[in-house]
Structures are given as structure tokens and as C-alpha cells.
Design a protein around this motif. Sequence first.
Motif, PDB file in Angstrom:
ATOM      1  N   PRO A 232      -0.457   0.100  11.422  1.00 57.97           N
ATOM      2  CA  PRO A 232       0.846  -0.176  12.034  1.00 57.97           C
ATOM      3  C   PRO A 232       1.961  -0.344  11.020  1.00 57.97           C
ATOM      4  N   MET A 233       1.621  -0.402   9.733  1.00 54.07           N
ATOM      5  CA  MET A 233       2.654  -0.604   8.717  1.00 54.07           C
ATOM      6  C   MET A 233       3.485   0.659   8.548  1.00 54.07           C
ATOM      7  N   PRO A 234       4.813   0.555   8.627  1.00 52.76           N
ATOM      8  CA  PRO A 234       5.645   1.742   8.416  1.00 52.76           C
ATOM      9  C   PRO A 234       5.737   2.078   6.932  1.00 52.76           C
ATOM     10  N   PRO A 235       5.949   3.351   6.574  1.00 58.26           N
ATOM     11  CA  PRO A 235       6.200   3.688   5.178  1.00 58.26           C
ATOM     12  C   PRO A 235       7.443   2.958   4.663  1.00 58.26           C
ATOM     13  N   VAL A 236       7.398   2.532   3.414  1.00 58.45           N
ATOM     14  CA  VAL A 236       8.539   1.860   2.789  1.00 58.45           C
ATOM     15  C   VAL A 236       9.036   2.768   1.670  1.00 58.45           C
ATOM     16  N   PRO A 237      10.111   3.519   1.900  1.00 62.27           N
ATOM     17  CA  PRO A 237      10.553   4.532   0.938  1.00 62.27           C
ATOM     18  C   PRO A 237      11.360   3.935  -0.214  1.00 62.27           C
ATOM     19  N   LEU A 238      10.684   3.185  -1.079  1.00 66.58           N
ATOM     20  CA  LEU A 238      11.361   2.563  -2.217  1.00 66.58           C
ATOM     21  C   LEU A 238      11.588   3.571  -3.331  1.00 66.58           C
ATOM     22  N   SER A 239      12.669   3.375  -4.069  1.00 64.82           N
ATOM     23  CA  SER A 239      12.884   4.146  -5.291  1.00 64.82           C
ATOM     24  C   SER A 239      11.827   3.749  -6.320  1.00 64.82           C
ATOM     25  N   ASP A 240      11.655   4.583  -7.350  1.00 63.64           N
ATOM     26  CA  ASP A 240      10.694   4.248  -8.401  1.00 63.64           C
ATOM     27  C   ASP A 240      11.036   2.915  -9.045  1.00 63.64           C
ATOM     28  N   GLY A 241      12.333   2.672  -9.290  1.00 60.18           N
ATOM     29  CA  GLY A 241      12.737   1.417  -9.919  1.00 60.18           C
ATOM     30  C   GLY A 241      12.440   0.207  -9.068  1.00 60.18           C
ATOM     31  N   ASP A 242      12.739   0.310  -7.762  1.00 58.98           N
ATOM     32  CA  ASP A 242      12.472  -0.813  -6.863  1.00 58.98           C
ATOM     33  C   ASP A 242      10.971  -1.036  -6.697  1.00 58.98           C
ATOM     34  N   LEU A 243      10.195   0.034  -6.650  1.00 59.08           N
ATOM     35  CA  LEU A 243       8.757  -0.115  -6.510  1.00 59.08           C
ATOM     36  C   LEU A 243       8.145  -0.733  -7.764  1.00 59.08           C
ATOM     37  N   ASP A 244       8.597  -0.301  -8.938  1.00 55.44           N
ATOM     38  CA  ASP A 244       8.140  -0.924 -10.185  1.00 55.44           C
ATOM     39  C   ASP A 244       8.459  -2.417 -10.192  1.00 55.44           C
ATOM     40  N   ALA A 245       9.674  -2.752  -9.742  1.00 56.16           N
ATOM     41  CA  ALA A 245      10.095  -4.150  -9.740  1.00 56.16           C
ATOM     42  C   ALA A 245       9.277  -4.974  -8.743  1.00 56.16           C
ATOM     43  N   LEU A 246       8.997  -4.412  -7.572  1.00 51.24           N
ATOM     44  CA  LEU A 246       8.195  -5.128  -6.582  1.00 51.24           C
ATOM     45  C   LEU A 246       6.803  -5.429  -7.118  1.00 51.24           C
TER      46      LEU A 246
END
Length: 260
Positions: A232-246
Motif C-alpha cells: 500500500p505504500m506509494p512511491p516517493v519520488p525523491l531527488s538523489d540529494g533528498d534520498l541521500d539525506a534521508l
Amino acid sequence: SAAAPSAAAPSAALPQTLGLKGAETTPITVPDLRELPGAGAIWTHPAGYAEGAKFEAVPLTAVLDRAYGDRWRRADALLFTCADGYQPTLPLAVLEGADPWLLWGYDDQRPFEAAFTGKPHPVSLAPFALSWVIGPEADAKALPWPYQITGVELIRVADRFPALQPPKGASAQVELGSAVWRRECMKCHRLNGQGGAVGPELNQPVSVTTYWRPEWLRRWIRAPQTLRAGSPMPPVPLSDGDLDALLAYLTAMAPPPPAP
């Protein structure tokens, strides 16, 4: 994603009374809302809804004025509590260029439910839902679109969620990851027991960064259905920078790994 509505099966009928924690007034009912400035019928097409419709609604700012007076304008954020466990926060600075409306029913008296794109059955929106009239300077992806709203709380994020604060001396990347977490993740997931209740806790007793390899965790965040059919989790289209930071934030928040 931040622009997607919360996900839940139709709920049982809930009393249409809006809880307002810390307010100077009693909880607000629909007859109260109908008396507020600007209340009436609006046409809107919330994100994820199969089609637009005409709703009974009132500007959210009129609700906040009645509940909190002028002090809400000096606050940090709003926290919405939803019957399905969804718990988004709304930074009040986001209201610049965006016009939020609280909805409580269709104007033609149909049952308060909507057919969401990709869902086989209508979903109850009751008791309240939030929609937006968005100006050109607003980012729709930064806006929550919750439904089944039962309460609103005026908060300071650091005080309301102390267990989510990055460690002292955290890097700028970890601080950015904390902001990404608040914007994208905590509406559904808990960390150290704080956040939404739609998805699982991600840090206790063991962090997901301990038992997921980074490349698979990245794929899970961006495309969960490629790893778990029917998730049920929707895709989270993060940028590379935001994903690295997360991932840096989640790693920094991880408790010591358990003993073998």
C-alpha cells in the motif's frame, strides 16, 4: 508522497466534530462551521480523486481564527490527526500562495466518500477532508491532502516530536534528511514511537538501515511495489540529494545494532 491522500479502507461513520487541541473554544461542529466567514460551496478536485466535485466547505484560516485567535499565525505548524492513522504536519509558512479549505460533505448531500484513482471502492472522507486552491508560487507536492480528519493541533515541531530531532552536532545533510522525513515519511511512519500509524515503526527496536542494504532501501522508497507486490505504500519520488539525506538521517538516528 506528500501530495497523495491518506490510504485506508472505508471507515465507520464518525461524528462530525472537529477536535482542536489547545484551542480557546470547544470542539467545532458542522453547524458552527457553516456560520464562519467564507463558508459555502466550492468546486475542487483534490489530488488522487477520480473527479472534481462541489463540496460544502470553509476556509481553514477561518477555523483557525475561531479556535486560536491570532496566535496560530505565529506558530510553527499544524498537526492533523486522521481516523486511519495518517498524521501529516503542515508548516504554516506553506500557506503563502495556497488556500486551504476544510470539507465536510458534498453540496448535493451525497454520502461523503470519493472514488480514488486506482482504488476499487469508494473511500469515506468523513468526518472532514482538506483540499487546496493553489497559487502559481505554491508547490502542490509539499501540501498534505488528508481526509478522515478528526483533529487539528497547533504545534512547535521540536516540542511535539522531541524523539525525531537529529543528534546534537548533526551534519547539514542529516538536518536536511530530518526535514525530508517530516515532509515525506512521518505522516505514515513512526520513528522512536512518534509519527503516523499507517505504516510500521522504522527505528525500534532495530533501524531499517541496520538490516536493509542501502541499494534495496533506496529502491523500496522509490518503487515499493517492485519489491512487495500489492504494497500500500506509494512511491516517493525523491531527488538523489533528498534520498541521500534521508538515509543519512535514518542512519544517524539508528540505535546500536542488537547483539548477534
